[in-house]
Write a protein that holds these residues in place. Structure first.
Motif, PDB file in Angstrom:
ATOM      1  N   ARG A  22       0.803  -1.218   0.000  1.00  0.00           N
ATOM      2  CA  ARG A  22       0.000   0.000   0.000  1.00  0.00           C
ATOM      3  C   ARG A  22       0.842   1.277   0.000  1.00  0.00           C
ATOM      4  N   MET A  81      -6.668  -2.733  -5.298  1.00  0.00           N
ATOM      5  CA  MET A  81      -5.382  -2.351  -4.722  1.00  0.00           C
ATOM      6  C   MET A  81      -4.586  -3.585  -4.300  1.00  0.00           C
ATOM      7  N   ASN A  84      -2.775  -5.179   1.486  1.00  0.00           N
ATOM      8  CA  ASN A  84      -2.613  -4.178   2.542  1.00  0.00           C
ATOM      9  C   ASN A  84      -1.588  -4.716   3.536  1.00  0.00           C
TER      10      ASN A  84
END
Length: 201
Positions: A22, A81, A84
């Motif tokens: 991230r 994305m 994390n």
């Protein structure tokens, strides 16, 4: 429905030897050039009707370059994305080993890294966004997905209906391209990790 899956170009983190995840590093100059030659190649051979992209800079910039060449809509999707990785984001690998050493047998799949997500949560997220794309964008003939290596690997596992603890991983190089197709009850892999466009860099 075809899914054209593209990894972002080289990012600054690739040169720094840090945990990216991230951490929001931009593309390098080479990464920008990789995005241009990938976009030229895709526009010529596999132009998408829609682009979905991770909002992290390296993927977003790659997707914006692709959009300039193909002219379709671009939507940002947070579930595309990368993993994390919480406290590890942006740390050098040496510093991470000292500050946050792994347990001797590794981190259990269901236990999240501090301030991040677990490997199992990451796999579930890929499964979720895979099914969401199939439902929400089924009217499109070809959808491009610009994302990250880890997410792409889990996404392909979702496409292949692999179990949550599948041992299979799918490597993707800088601006590597995968083409998957869903026709009626068939799921077809047309190619994986194509990078022939990088010969132009």
């Amino acid at each position: 429905m075809e899914l054209l899956i593209v990894r972002h170009g080289q990012s600054e983190a690739d040169l720094l030897g840090v945990h990216e995840g991230r951490a929001d590093f931009p593309l390098t100059k080479l990464g920008e050039q990789q995005a241009i030659v990938m976009s030229t190649y895709v526009a010529e051979h596999f132009p998408p009707d829609l682009i979905l992209a991770s909002p992290l800079l390296r993927a977003k910039s790659t997707a914006e370059t692709l959009q300039k060449f193909v002219g379709c809509d671009l939507l940002l999707e947070k579930d595309l994305m990368e993993f994390n990785n919480g406290v590890l984001a942006g740390l050098s690998r040496e510093e991470a080993r000292v500050k946050y050493p792994l347990p001797p047998s590794g981190r259990p799949i269901h236990i999240p890294i501090e301030l991040g997500e677990s490997a199992l949560e990451f796999r579930f997220r890929a499964e979720k966004i895979f099914h969401q794309i199939l439902l929400d964008y089924q009217s499109y003939n070809r959808v491009a997905i610009v994302s990250h290596g880890g997410l792409i690997s889990h996404f392909i596992n979702a496409f292949l209906k692999q179990p949550n603890t599948s041992e299979y991983e799918f490597a993707t190089g800088d601006t590597g391209i995968h083409l998957l197709d869903i026709k009626e009850n068939k799921r077809i892999i047309k190619f994986l990790n194509r990078q022939e466009h990088l010969k132009r860099c």
